[in-house]
Design an enzyme around this catalytic site. Sequence first.
Site, mmCIF file in Angstrom:
data_model
loop_
_atom_site.group_PDB
_atom_site.id
_atom_site.type_symbol
_atom_site.label_atom_id
_atom_site.label_comp_id
_atom_site.label_asym_id
_atom_site.label_seq_id
_atom_site.Cartn_x
_atom_site.Cartn_y
_atom_site.Cartn_z
ATOM 1 N N ALA A 79 0.622 -1.221 -0.066
ATOM 2 C CA ALA A 79 -0.007 -0.045 0.026
ATOM 3 C C ALA A 79 0.819 1.160 -0.121
ATOM 4 O O ALA A 79 0.542 2.408 -0.572
ATOM 5 C CB ALA A 79 -0.809 -0.027 1.260
ATOM 6 N N GLY A 117 3.947 1.681 -1.512
ATOM 7 C CA GLY A 117 4.506 1.994 -2.612
ATOM 8 C C GLY A 117 5.094 0.547 -3.296
ATOM 9 O O GLY A 117 5.014 -0.536 -2.883
ATOM 10 N N LYS A 119 12.516 2.971 -3.350
ATOM 11 C CA LYS A 119 11.152 2.821 -2.894
ATOM 12 C C LYS A 119 10.400 4.103 -3.696
ATOM 13 O O LYS A 119 10.537 5.132 -3.152
ATOM 14 C CB LYS A 119 10.724 2.771 -1.617
ATOM 15 N N ASP A 137 2.613 2.500 11.255
ATOM 16 C CA ASP A 137 2.028 1.090 10.553
ATOM 17 C C ASP A 137 2.861 -0.045 11.231
ATOM 18 O O ASP A 137 3.797 -0.749 10.428
ATOM 19 C CB ASP A 137 2.365 1.328 9.091
#
Length: 521
Positions: free
Chosen positions: A24, A26, A44, A151
């Site tokens: 989600a 990348g 990234k 996260d």
Amino acid sequence: MLDPNIGRLLGKRYQLQELIGTGAMGRVYRAKDILLGGVPVAVKFLALSLQNKKMRLQHRFEQEAKTCALLGQKSIHIVRVMDYGVDDNNTPFYVMEYLQGQSLTQIIRQQNQTLSLPRFLSMARQISLGLKCAHDGIAVDGTVYPIIHRDIKPSNMLVIQDPTFGELVKVLDFGIAKLLQADSDQTKYYLGTMAYSSPEQMEGKELDNRADIYSLGVMMFEMLTGKIPLVAPTHSFGSWYKTHHTEEPRTFAKVAPTLQIPDAVKNLVMSCLAKAASDRPQSIGDILQTIESIEQDDRQQTTSPTDHAASHALVFRDQPQPKTTANLQIPLSKDEFDPIRSASWPTNKPIADIVFPKSIQSNGEMLPALWVMLPQQEIIKRLNSNIYNQFLFINTPHPMLLWITVIYNRQDGAKFLPYYLDMKTSLGQQIVCLLAQTGSYRLLLFARETPNHCSHVLVSSIDPAQPQRLQQWIAMSKTFTSSANPQFSKSLLKSEYEKIKPKILEKLETVFTNFSFHSSS
């Protein structure tokens, strides 16, 4: 269908070679840095575009990238960001150190059994150290910014095998969740992973470090049991919102009734899962203290006489005597000086207080060396010091050698530099063979502030009786078949190390306090 990015040259420097991850946040590519001769890096691309966005978002990205870069320099448990930019499509990207390893998700799923307690504690401690570094904050332009990850989950933990630390855990994607949230036009926009998000994160509130602590609790439960503590009826935002706010987490007894988990571990995990942030541990420092206490208790039980494996693990040690001469910065000959003092810190090593072995060539001869990074002031005050060394070896359940170096002076005390060598690896056998052949080794000291060149070189001689023992241990390592994970032997050696440290210090203080020496100019 071929990925159009493969072969693409980014910023006239990074050539993309292979897609190695998607999510989600990348897409991640393995690339080579052609400016540095093809050094592998990870690139990234973030799942947002800066096209037609306000300058505020561009500034936010630059600030987050700088902060992530500083975080990686400060902690070895955070993946290093080395560069950043925006491509021709206005998509921002990070350039990170390329590390080969497994995500914690893969490790949890691959286990036929759950993680052992020592391995769990080691991983939890390393992850907590990375989080503590971020929560304590990073100074940017004179202002300290605490950083909340937002996260925390197993797929954002990378586990690699490092020659210095063994199993090393690094945290990925600091700052990215907040950056992607800023890309939304909504004032309260949820972004995270619902199964791991705290109640306040589901509400879209401003978060503090305790939100990460809740997510850490969910992840630690999963590390121990292979299952998450809360399960929503459906995978929808509303269902997860209600679950995190009203459902009590499942107990260890219900999820894994056969597991033998210490009460202290259960209590730690469940306290992190409290619904109210005020009921959780208030800082990662509190969690680290608890983990350290549990690790100490586990080591004592592991090495007790009643432990079958430990009672059969014979630890061999040498008996060196502290030398009565000062080990100073050495006056190298010109032939030897140039290659040693011109050595530069390896690009694959973090800028951090670490020690690792790496042989170095001098005047056509390979010499064993310990590469040491310390703050510059620490190096300066240690130059006029004595150096003590000792070796511990264990052959079962896995051949492992502990190489202890101590830099000591009366004014500043002892600086212990331990290193664990896996004697089943070519590196371990090569270094020990060189130690036996040369009877000494170099300490290459690098200052954290100026890591590009070697600051000072010290020499430590080993006891004349040691080379024979080292050769014997090499032979034992080659013939012995490992019967357990190397970490088990490492834990046994760590326990022995903690026992002998006070004795080594006492010996050094006794010998060198009563011995006067004068440094040479």
